[in-house]
Design a protein around this motif. Structure first.
Motif, PDB file in Angstrom:
ATOM      1  N   ASN A   1       0.875  -1.327   0.100  1.00 23.62           N
ATOM      2  CA  ASN A   1      -0.104  -0.025   0.001  1.00 23.62           C
ATOM      3  C   ASN A   1       0.826   1.315  -0.098  1.00 23.62           C
TER       4      ASN A   1
ATOM      5  N   THR B   1       2.522   1.560  -3.656  1.00 26.52           N
ATOM      6  CA  THR B   1       1.632   1.709  -4.827  1.00 26.52           C
ATOM      7  C   THR B   1       0.905   3.381  -4.623  1.00 26.52           C
ATOM      8  N   SER B   2       1.057   3.829  -3.176  1.00 26.28           N
ATOM      9  CA  SER B   2       0.399   5.080  -3.028  1.00 26.28           C
ATOM     10  C   SER B   2       1.362   6.391  -3.412  1.00 26.28           C
TER      11      SER B   2
END
Lengths: 98, 98, 98, 98, 98, 98, 98, 98, 98, 98
Positions: free
Chosen positions: F66, F69-70
């Motif tokens: 997370n 990918t952020s």
């Protein structure tokens, strides 16, 4: 002095193929001329590819580089140079001496 | 029919080097003989390596395989074969026809 | 004529290290001599490895091959040769001419 | 402190070559200047490629990174850095000390 | 100056594992000492492998090379060095300055 | 739990560099924030490249994914994750315990 | 937390195969036990190879490393670990929840 | 019959991301349906990448190929298939038989 | 169901070649038998190598694995399996149906 | 004479897929015709890929190259040719002789 050049041509999709054909025709003439002068000893097509294996006989690495970069399709080429030398099993010198 | 063979010799440490030298001398004679018959067209040493680039002119892939596997140092060789064909820029046929 | 050689030494476990040390000492002397003659221009250690990057200035590929294969540790070496030529941005010629 | 940088330039087809030529001319001047200051020790063209092997003598890795990323053609470059150190066989220090 | 070293240990089958264990114990002590001096900043095991990722803070590439080659298991190591520099997103300097 | 991520940014030619700069500035702020929370332990620039080596301390692989990918530049990134664990030679736990 | 491990076994020629068979039998029992505890979720043979693809569900990377290195054939293994996380298309959680 | 497919999605810059999102949503539904039929056994995200590791249980290689090529994002996928078979250490059959 | 297996034989130096020859003769008989049953569809030698490309028609991946691992030279083989399926351009089914 | 060609088709995003479909349909007809003449012995799809493994029986390398380069999708193909020869374990000749 002998060098092998493995030359692969990569033309990206979308390129004007008429231009590529013209450059290719020009290159063939240039390659024939260099073969007649004895600088470009051999050129063979690699089966299934737009690629060739060539052997050059040049006076210096700079001369080799100048020949390669003056080829009309050079901007589309990937070139791998291998320095070659006389092999003890070769009879090429002997034959030439006859 | 033309094939390039890139031949690399790897002799593991601890091998009896007298035996290797004998096999190597035998191989040089065999290679010279095959060059005289026109089967083995070229052999060049790759600078800095126990390796050569050779070009063979054979009647079939089987003939090529038989030549390569009959080499005295074959058990120590790694061989990469590339199938070659006439390049449109080559003048080798023309020269030979003169 | 300039060539880079990337030379990696691989000594298999179980090798007599006294012999390797003796060959290594011999090689250092030989390398220093070749540097003094101007044949071996540069030699740098690659950090963390038993490997070096060398630059040779030789008259021919054959001379380069003879130098490399005459090195005492050559049987333990993997050598990658790269043919170099003058770069248009280099001032080395200019400096030497002063 | 010495670092080798292998620098390959890749200009995608369709790029404005006038712009590239201008950047290239600018880069040659910049490279010559850095050679004169002793930061950029050597630059050699790799035969057959738009690529060079360079050796830098810098005070820190950050200085090396700043030099490389300030090159006009940097956005088109692929750079591989190798950390070098003095080789026991090198006489470069000795020569310089004379 | 920061360098990452990826260190892989390869012990060939048939090696005296008591000797390897002794060298390994010695190496752990040496590594702990170098961490306390601030030369060896980090060492992490790579999951599933006899390998680690280490970060060194040294004054020169030569110092790095000397540390690596003085490790008791060095003859069994394959080392890949990567030169690191400060990242604009890093707050490590800031933290240290507090 | 520790993971190394080797992050390489590849921006294809023709991309709006103003947009990239804005994303990059945003990413630096985000990275600093994650360092302050202790999730992003280290970030180092790889010399000569638009790439970094980062170490994350996360509660789970999902949390790591997370975070990665952020990142604003994630669409331009190639990420290689390596799972790390405590090395028996590490003193990091000990130091922290003081 | 999920990790894939691709495990390849390489037994060098000359190894005592009775010993390997014994270790292998021991490993199968250990693997079955770890499957029953839910730590080792899956193990599949890769066709044509002495290799498997396994999926582990562990509490930490350290636990994974300890499991892998405690395998009787570990000294003959090459292990590649890949950190996995939940895929948005997966229904595995849903199924388990029924 | 079991096959692992390692599926990497590569969307070139400049692609209409709304279209990709729509295809992706469609794919998730399709993947869930195939999981419910027992054809698509597992799907895991690879940390840090737009990639997954999937395991399929199909009646034939043709069925596998048809499933993969019918995926909405297939034109953007690179797929590596590995044929799997039962591992002697696996208890999956036993569990299922209970 | 069709699978290609690329099979490379590597016999380390020092192996008893009489034993290898005996295993090889045994393997040839076994391969001929499997061809007669229709399980082993094709076997071709790769020119210049102790390697072959084979195509198998088996009922399952397990059957393929069992055939491969039962080959007398299997301990000396490196095997790469590729799952094949019917190509829309193939007429093999049609021919067989005549 | 037998050659394997591993043919991978790569159609860059943005290509007119109607044109590709038309070329593909044309290619299937051409391939079927060449199979009927006995020049194109086999064609198998590689599972999960737009790629095939083909075996050709041609009179020369030039004939092989001409067939491959005359394929409608050739500009989108990457081709790897492997020269094959009769394997001592093959019964294909024997069967044909019946």
């Amino acid at each position: 002095m002998l060098f092998q050049a493995k030359i692969t041509v990569r033309v990206p999709p979308g390129t004007d193929m008429e231009k590529i054909k013209a450059l290719s025709a020009e290159e063939i003439e240039l390659a024939k001329g260099l073969q007649r002068t004895g600088k470009w000893l051999h050129i063979w097509r690699i089966a299934g590819k737009w690629a060739n294996i060539s052997v050059f006989d040049v006076d210096s690495v700079d001369e080799l580089h100048n020949i390669l970069t003056s080829l009309p399709l050079y901007p589309y080429m990937e070139v791998e140079v291998t320095a070659l030398c006389r092999h003890p099993a070769s009879i090429e010198g002997e034959t030439a001496a006859l």
